[in-house]
Design a protein around this motif. Structure first.
Motif, PDB file in Angstrom:
ATOM      1  N   ASN A  96     -14.375  19.778  -6.481  1.00  0.00           N
ATOM      2  CA  ASN A  96     -14.304  21.078  -7.145  1.00  0.00           C
ATOM      3  C   ASN A  96     -13.012  21.215  -7.951  1.00  0.00           C
ATOM      4  N   ALA A 151     -12.575  21.770 -11.919  1.00  0.00           N
ATOM      5  CA  ALA A 151     -11.842  22.948 -12.401  1.00  0.00           C
ATOM      6  C   ALA A 151     -10.698  22.577 -13.345  1.00  0.00           C
ATOM      7  N   ASP A 201      -5.468  23.829  -6.596  1.00  0.00           N
ATOM      8  CA  ASP A 201      -5.482  23.164  -7.897  1.00  0.00           C
ATOM      9  C   ASP A 201      -4.987  24.097  -8.974  1.00  0.00           C
ATOM     10  N   TRP A 226     -19.617  31.620  -6.282  1.00  0.00           N
ATOM     11  CA  TRP A 226     -19.179  30.536  -5.406  1.00  0.00           C
ATOM     12  C   TRP A 226     -19.792  30.697  -4.013  1.00  0.00           C
ATOM     13  N   ARG A 230     -27.213  29.145 -12.454  1.00  0.00           N
ATOM     14  CA  ARG A 230     -26.352  30.309 -12.565  1.00  0.00           C
ATOM     15  C   ARG A 230     -26.671  31.155 -13.786  1.00  0.00           C
ATOM     16  N   SER A 287     -19.909  18.519  -9.690  1.00  0.00           N
ATOM     17  CA  SER A 287     -20.540  19.519  -8.834  1.00  0.00           C
ATOM     18  C   SER A 287     -22.005  19.585  -9.215  1.00  0.00           C
ATOM     19  N   TYR A 288     -22.828  19.866  -8.252  1.00  0.00           N
ATOM     20  CA  TYR A 288     -24.246  19.700  -8.520  1.00  0.00           C
ATOM     21  C   TYR A 288     -25.156  20.663  -7.768  1.00  0.00           C
ATOM     22  N   PHE A 289     -24.901  20.856  -6.486  1.00  0.00           N
ATOM     23  CA  PHE A 289     -25.908  21.470  -5.622  1.00  0.00           C
ATOM     24  C   PHE A 289     -25.593  22.914  -5.237  1.00  0.00           C
ATOM     25  N   GLY A 290     -24.367  23.332  -5.481  1.00  0.00           N
ATOM     26  CA  GLY A 290     -24.004  24.684  -5.055  1.00  0.00           C
ATOM     27  C   GLY A 290     -23.812  24.819  -3.559  1.00  0.00           C
ATOM     28  N   VAL A 291     -23.478  23.737  -2.909  1.00  0.00           N
ATOM     29  CA  VAL A 291     -23.288  23.802  -1.454  1.00  0.00           C
ATOM     30  C   VAL A 291     -21.941  23.249  -0.979  1.00  0.00           C
ATOM     31  N   GLY A 292     -21.370  22.336  -1.771  1.00  0.00           N
ATOM     32  CA  GLY A 292     -20.220  21.552  -1.324  1.00  0.00           C
ATOM     33  C   GLY A 292     -19.060  22.345  -0.741  1.00  0.00           C
ATOM     34  N   GLY A 293     -18.591  23.347  -1.464  1.00  0.00           N
ATOM     35  CA  GLY A 293     -17.432  24.094  -1.021  1.00  0.00           C
ATOM     36  C   GLY A 293     -17.653  24.761   0.326  1.00  0.00           C
ATOM     37  N   LYS A 294     -18.821  25.363   0.493  1.00  0.00           N
ATOM     38  CA  LYS A 294     -19.105  26.088   1.724  1.00  0.00           C
ATOM     39  C   LYS A 294     -19.295  25.114   2.886  1.00  0.00           C
ATOM     40  N   THR A 302      -6.652  27.847  -8.174  1.00  0.00           N
ATOM     41  CA  THR A 302      -7.550  28.185  -7.076  1.00  0.00           C
ATOM     42  C   THR A 302      -6.980  27.583  -5.804  1.00  0.00           C
ATOM     43  N   LYS A 331     -22.928  14.013  -1.100  1.00  0.00           N
ATOM     44  CA  LYS A 331     -22.341  12.941  -1.918  1.00  0.00           C
ATOM     45  C   LYS A 331     -21.898  11.747  -1.098  1.00  0.00           C
TER      46      LYS A 331
END
Ligand SMILES: Nc1ncnc2c1ncn2[C@@H]1O[C@H](COP(=O)(O)OP(=O)(O)OP(=O)(O)O)[C@@H](O)[C@H]1O
Ligand SMILES: Nc1ncnc2c1ncn2[C@@H]1O[C@H](COP(=O)(O)OP(=O)(O)OP(=O)(O)O)[C@@H](O)[C@H]1O
Ligand SMILES: [Mg+2]
Ligand SMILES: [Mg+2]
Lengths: 494, 494
Positions: free
Chosen positions: B100, B104, B133, B146, B156, B183-190, B258, B429
């Protein structure tokens, strides 16, 4: 119902803005709101009243937001899950639905009947994959809960509020952990359905209720609702009396049942299911080997010895195609070439053991002198194969460096492990999470098991294992040894 | 505000029930509603008015339900995802946050600075893992997005409605697909945050905005809201001016940033991060090797040749413990023992190739005559290592049965593959989904690449490869061959 100018006037009045003061209205992203943008604002949006667009905020401002998961949570959850490079995903996806059917039929008094029906003949409109069971069914509340992603039996509440849990009770220990309690994460049914197709209709009738409940989840519906700005997770359960249906013809004859009807099946899947019928039924027969055949497995020799008294589990697979192809049908019990059947019937002598972990984990296992060269253990979780975890050895069965037995003795066995759910598997039930770690843990104690003298607590597993190995060696190995020199020698002692 | 008796009277009146008729009110699960149960009913519950509790429904009845995913969707999504038996999960989880940060900072004009800070000294209250970052930051709307599970850049919407997409544009092709678009799936950060701890605070400031936005997601909060029957996915973003913070001391100095601040870090993770500092930094250096060192990788010999003109990417790791342990600090660029560095510097000659697939997939690769015995390709996706997929060979580099070259020539190379995102990886990933399949597909065309003459479309890759192999064989193999006889022979031709 105010327009932008009206709104601006109200703002001016409410916040006593003097008429000679300049001000702007912005979103919390500092985008200036004009008449055009104003019309597009959602109710409840937080706005700033500022002197200039980039004025520093005099005080912190709390903004209410919503972050309900996107509907792709359901639709895409099964995209990767069943995927192991080089392996086909469908047997694992179908298995999730069979798992649910096994759980649902656990308390059946009669035959437990599960059917996987592939309707590719278009007689019922479109191609469908149906998984049907004569289990307990679901009440409308339970059907509602089925649809809630990640709501598992551990977190479920009863209809009447959070204080009364639906009351999950861990099943009693049984041999090989064949407890039919194969649900865990609250994701399996949804993942599997949307892995296979893009729409799923659940049709279910609980015991002692005159009503059938139906619920449809579909990708199209989700998309439509999003487009119309409706709540995507709002839906309707249809409650109705039983009637004769195209798909579930038996509806009127069953006290209770559940049918999972998946449509929008992707063409690749249909092709695989047709072309590799033999292969995927064989894999399912492997996964549920001990549920189908009982704790002793599919011994071809001694049908007499079957020690199981629980009701029979029938897993029937049917595949219907347009004529002339017609109908294929197979009861998984008939499969005779699944890996587990082959393995059991090639074994010449077995060594049994069990183990417990400090957190209540229970494990049992059988080791075989196998004729083949499968030097691994297949691993079953609550009686069901976890296909992509194998164990290659334990500390106590490794070659101890100095031994009177030749090294090759130690690489001539294979086996089966059965664990209860204190051992963790991943959400798609493809792999164990911590099996090796737990097996190697110092508090995991192995003991040998003998059918005759069960009380073997104080026996040393390594010693007993060596004795067994020696016995096997002297009984069976001579011939094998000479075969190593690629010359067949007839044993003189037989 | 009616009580049960009042409600019954209204029902009797509304549905004109005669006073001598018996009737019952039940839920759709056929549970009889009495005064006690009535008080517990939720608004909007569907009830049946029946003559007897198990009367067959005269008509179908539609019942409105909600099935918003359980909050465990967020909390538990990272439990299994990063898990590969026998491997540590933390490097993969941290990598999601670095991904991420790379995305960014993609458009930064100056240094792209990413910092992984382990604050285990409790100076800021509790132990925390922070990923920081100096990238573009997020507006409050983007911060809201997010938090929405599975809302990806592809789905989005812009603030102003569904017609205007935020406008994802695929990045231009670049060498080694080092496009920072990871970034691809909208899940990684969470997933990553809740894999590491049980609470995450996002602190972010977008460029050209005076405001800092903060959002906290925490397991405790979710549990509390559920207990109080509040909407679990309702939250608040705090909008405020910049100020000097304990954790992010630089806040006032950065145009945009961020910070992902994870607390409630489980003790096992803390232990691993402390004890295996060398190991996990080495793994991260491997994953981001080409982002850190540029397209040519970490060649120790010729620093002069670096062909990269894009801004430098610094990934700094700091770990702060209570005195006397103090502070450890490492720029991942300093790591000299990551697998990729070792491999690059052991190579003696390279063969380059590229490939395209019919659906726009682009792949490039380098093959090395390696001194070690690593006969595999490591695979990078958009420039970032996918750690658990390796490729062992291609059709065109297999031993062609009859060849003037000895067999062992064909097992003495290894390499690197770079793909763009037309090749799919799984949501964590960790693995490619279809790499082998696509590589083997008949429409995937390989061509050799020569630095001098780039136009090599018509060259046959197998032929060119053989020529290269022969060259290598004659140049380098004599020595290696004799070494096989454990005797060092000085080459006469140098
Ligand atoms: N065939 C069925 N008959 C009766 N109830 C079912 C059936 N299938 C699913 N259910 C109910 O729906 C719930 C959700 O099913 P789902 O497979 O999605 O998750 P799960 O079984 O709870 O967990 P897992 O992720 O391990 O599969 C089940 O726990 C069960 O209560
Ligand atoms: N450090 C960051 N700086 C700016 N924006 C960020 C940052 N981290 C996350 N975001 C934004 O939040 C979104 C969600 O991040 P998240 O990692 O959860 O999913 P993703 O990156 O979209 O997809 P993936 O599942 O592949 O990681 C990102 O797409 C990005 O827009
Ligand atoms: Mg299930
Ligand atoms: Mg991400």
């Amino acid at each position: 119902g105010l327009d932008f100018n009206g709104f601006v006037q109200v703002v001016q009045k409410t916040f006593s803005v003097l008429s000679n003061e300049t001000f702007v209205l912005t979103t919390t992203d500092r985008i200036i709101v004009d008449a055009d943008k104003f019309d597009k604002l959602k109710d409840g949006t937080t706005l700033y009243l500022l002197r200039k667009p980039n004025q520093v905020l005099p005080a912190s401002i709390e903004e209410e937001i919503n972050f309900i998961p996107h509907y792709n949570t359901l639709i895409e959850s099964g995209t990767d899950e069943y995927f192991i490079e080089g392996q086909k995903s469908l047997p694992s996806a179908l298995a999730q639905l069979v798992d649910n059917a096994l759980s649902a039929t656990a308390k059946n008094t009669g035959v437990r009947s599960i059917e996987i029906r592939m309707l590719f003949d278009k007689t019922c409109g479109k191609s469908a994959v149906v998984v049907l069971d004569n289990g307990c069914g679901m009440t409308s509340k339970q059907l509602n809960n089925w649809a809630i992603y990640r709501l598992s039996k551990f977190t479920r509440k009863s209809f009447w509020g959070s204080s009364e849990r639906e009351g999950y009770t861990r099943p009693e220990p049984v041999r090989c952990s064949l407890n039919s309690d194969i649900s865990y994460f609250g994701v399996g049914g949804k993942q599997a359905a949307f892995h296979i197709g893009n729409s799923v209709r659940m049709i279910t009738k609980p015991r002692n209720s005159p009503d059938v409940h139906e619920l449809v989840l579909s990708k199209d519906e989700f998309e439509k609702k999003e487009k119309n700005k409706e709540d995507v997770y709002k839906g309707t359960i249809l409650n109705r009396k039983v009637y004769l249906q195209d798909i579930i013809k038996e509806e009127t004859r069953k006290e209770s049942f559940t049918a999972v009807v998946i449509t929008g099946v992707c063409p690749d899947h249909i092709k695989y299911l047709k072309d590799d019928f033999h292969e995927w039924t064989r894999q399912l027969a492997h996964i549920y080997h001990y549920y189908i055949h009982g704790v002793d497995g599919n011994h071809k020799m001694d049908q007499s010895q079957k020690s199981d008294a629980s009701p029979k589990i029938d897993i029937l697979v049917t595949l219907r195609e347009k004529p002339p192809a017609g109908l294929r049908q197979k009861n998984l019990r008939e499969v005779q070439d699944d890996l587990q059947t082959l393995y059991i019937n090639s074994a010449v002598d077995t060594f049994e053991f069990k183990a417990t972990t400090s957190d209540g984990g229970s494990l049992s296992g059988t080791m075989n002198r196998a004729r083949g060269k499968r030097d691994i253990f297949e691993c079953f979780w609550n009686g069901r194969l976890i296909p992509y975890t194998t164990i290659s050895e334990f500390d106590w069965c490794r070659w101890p460096n100095k031994s009177t037995l030749p090294l090759e003795c130690f690489s001539r066995f294979s086996g089966v492990l059965f664990t209860n759910d204190k051992f963790r598997v991943n959400a798609s039930k493809q792999k164990f999470m911590d099996l090796e770690l737990k097996l190697r843990h110092k508090d995991t104690h192995f003991t040998p098991v003998f059918n005759v003298q069960k009380a073997s607590k104080n026996r040393n597993i390594q010693k007993e294992f060596m004795q067994w190995l020696e016995k096997c060696h002297s009984q069976f190995d001579k011939q094998v040894k000479f075969l190593g020199y690629s010359k067949t020698v007839t044993r003189t002692d037989v």
